[in-house]
Design a protein around this motif. Structure first.
Motif, PDB file in Angstrom:
ATOM      1  N   VAL A 178      -6.974  59.121 136.426  1.00 23.19           N
ATOM      2  CA  VAL A 178      -4.946  59.411 136.302  1.00 23.19           C
ATOM      3  C   VAL A 178      -4.205  57.582 136.851  1.00 23.19           C
ATOM      4  O   VAL A 178      -3.347  57.744 136.745  1.00 23.19           O
ATOM      5  CB  VAL A 178      -4.794  59.857 138.734  1.00 23.19           C
ATOM      6  CG1 VAL A 178      -3.324  59.902 138.725  1.00 23.19           C
ATOM      7  CG2 VAL A 178      -5.303  61.524 138.269  1.00 23.19           C
ATOM      8  N   SER A 232      -1.080  56.367 134.115  1.00 21.61           N
ATOM      9  CA  SER A 232      -0.562  56.556 135.035  1.00 21.61           C
ATOM     10  C   SER A 232       0.313  54.746 135.710  1.00 21.61           C
ATOM     11  O   SER A 232       1.418  55.156 136.131  1.00 21.61           O
ATOM     12  CB  SER A 232       0.186  57.505 136.203  1.00 21.61           C
ATOM     13  OG  SER A 232      -0.692  58.861 135.526  1.00 21.61           O
ATOM     14  N   LEU A 282      -5.212  61.931 144.980  1.00 29.66           N
ATOM     15  CA  LEU A 282      -5.199  62.241 143.639  1.00 29.66           C
ATOM     16  C   LEU A 282      -3.647  63.124 144.182  1.00 29.66           C
ATOM     17  O   LEU A 282      -2.170  63.001 143.000  1.00 29.66           O
ATOM     18  CB  LEU A 282      -5.988  63.551 143.667  1.00 29.66           C
ATOM     19  CG  LEU A 282      -7.757  62.924 143.175  1.00 29.66           C
ATOM     20  CD1 LEU A 282      -8.217  63.918 142.344  1.00 29.66           C
ATOM     21  CD2 LEU A 282      -6.866  62.487 141.735  1.00 29.66           C
ATOM     22  N   GLU A 283      -3.233  63.014 144.846  1.00 27.57           N
ATOM     23  CA  GLU A 283      -2.340  64.024 145.486  1.00 27.57           C
ATOM     24  C   GLU A 283      -0.972  62.554 145.648  1.00 27.57           C
ATOM     25  O   GLU A 283       0.081  63.601 145.011  1.00 27.57           O
ATOM     26  CB  GLU A 283      -1.877  65.094 147.011  1.00 27.57           C
ATOM     27  CG  GLU A 283      -0.583  65.661 146.825  1.00 27.57           C
ATOM     28  CD  GLU A 283      -0.587  66.644 148.327  1.00 27.57           C
ATOM     29  OE1 GLU A 283       0.621  66.568 149.057  1.00 27.57           O
ATOM     30  OE2 GLU A 283      -1.793  66.294 148.560  1.00 27.57           O
ATOM     31  N   LYS A 312      -0.652  61.933 141.619  1.00 26.56           N
ATOM     32  CA  LYS A 312       0.309  62.453 140.771  1.00 26.56           C
ATOM     33  C   LYS A 312       1.188  62.746 141.136  1.00 26.56           C
ATOM     34  O   LYS A 312       2.206  63.124 140.148  1.00 26.56           O
ATOM     35  CB  LYS A 312      -0.510  63.977 140.508  1.00 26.56           C
ATOM     36  CG  LYS A 312      -1.976  64.149 140.483  1.00 26.56           C
ATOM     37  CD  LYS A 312      -2.642  65.065 139.987  1.00 26.56           C
ATOM     38  CE  LYS A 312      -4.028  64.912 139.230  1.00 26.56           C
ATOM     39  NZ  LYS A 312      -4.680  66.745 139.776  1.00 26.56           N
ATOM     40  N   LYS A 324       3.150  59.577 139.972  1.00 17.40           N
ATOM     41  CA  LYS A 324       3.108  58.900 138.089  1.00 17.40           C
ATOM     42  C   LYS A 324       4.341  59.502 137.508  1.00 17.40           C
ATOM     43  O   LYS A 324       5.959  60.284 137.781  1.00 17.40           O
ATOM     44  CB  LYS A 324       2.429  60.531 137.800  1.00 17.40           C
ATOM     45  CG  LYS A 324       2.273  61.181 137.274  1.00 17.40           C
ATOM     46  CD  LYS A 324       1.390  61.581 136.748  1.00 17.40           C
ATOM     47  CE  LYS A 324       1.384  63.484 135.856  1.00 17.40           C
ATOM     48  NZ  LYS A 324      -0.163  63.925 135.706  1.00 17.40           N
TER      49      LYS A 324
END
Length: 274
Positions: free
Chosen positions: A198, A202, A264-265, A268, A271
């Motif tokens: 990720v 991004s 990750l939350e 994301k 991004k």
């Protein structure tokens, strides 16, 4: 994890009729096998009863039975040990430091531990240990790695924004310092395969050194990231330099307590929108 045992008193009177191996220490492998099998009695049998094993976890002190309970409750399906140090400080004694990657049915956790083994009769027993709590993110084994450059941070950000604009990415500014344990935890987490995918797709990432609170404070103020809330601290910029997010409440200060899903939350959420 502290790099020295406070165990001088424990060593007094230790048996002195054999020295341990420098690597591939067989009793450690037997202990690990017992943990993976979930055999509580077998794990407990590895801890010294005379004298009683002494286990330190932060400020807490445990006995061998409680420590064996901790390891078996993890319900490990596999344990990989990254050995940091293994050697015999005196005959009949073996000191081993490692980080354990413990894979269970639903997750992976990490524990760093330093163990002191003593030969008792024909076998070896765990005499003492210091360990961390189980964490969801891999912990640094040292703070020697250089993460935060001493370069001109404003110029680094300017160049990164130019790269981000070409690749339609956003800029992730990470304020921290090489002395900061949690800064190393966060940086190591960014290198995990799932998280790195990720980040690479991004973001352009810039590390900004804040020293002991005496470097790049103008940038922290500009991006509304208060030093008093601790580091590591993050800011997210659009390709035109517009501030999209700033860490105001120390959300990443205790990176060691986060799980990969937390990072990750966040990544994301901020991004670029496709």
């Amino acid at each position: 994890m502290r790099r020295r045992f406070l165990l001088a008193a424990v060593l007094v009177g230790a048996a002195a009729n054999c020295s341990g191996e420098d690597s591939g220490f067989a009793p450690l492998e037997a202990w690990k096998t017992a943990v993976v099998r979930g055999n509580l009695a077998a794990v407990r049998a590895h801890y010294s009863s005379t004298p009683p094993a002494r286990i330190s976890v932060g400020s807490a002190e445990l006995n061998g039975d409680a420590e064996a309970d901790f390891w078996t409750r993890l319900k490990a399906r596999r344990i990989d040990l990254k050995i940091v140090q293994s050697g015999s400080p005196q005959p009949g004694v073996q000191q081993v430091s490692f980080q354990a990657e413990i894979r269970t049915a639903g997750r992976t956790v990490y524990v760093s531990e330093e163990q002191l083994w003593q030969q008792q009769g024909l076998g070896w027993k765990l005499l003492a240990a210091q360990r961390t709590d189980a964490t969801r993110l891999e912990q640094p084994l040292s703070l020697e790695e250089k993460i935060y450059p001493t370069a001109d941070a404003r110029e680094e950000i300017r160049q990164a924004l130019a790269r981000a604009a070409k690749q339609r990415k956003r800029l992730l500014v990470v304020f921290g310092a090489d002395w900061c344990y949690d800064c190393h935890v966060l940086d190591r987490a960014f290198q995990r395969r799932d998280i790195a995918a990720v980040v690479t797709a991004s973001y352009e990432v810039v590390h900004v050194d804040v020293g002991k609170g005496d470097r790049n404070q103008d940038l922290m103020n500009e991006y509304q990231v208060p030093m008093k809330r601790g580091i590591p601290a993050l800011a997210v910029l659009e390709i035109n330099g517009k501030l999209l997010y700033s860490q105001k409440n120390g959300e990443f200060e205790r990176a060691r307590a986060l799980g990969p899903e937390d990072l990750l939350e966040f990544l994301k959420k901020w991004k670029p929108q496709s």
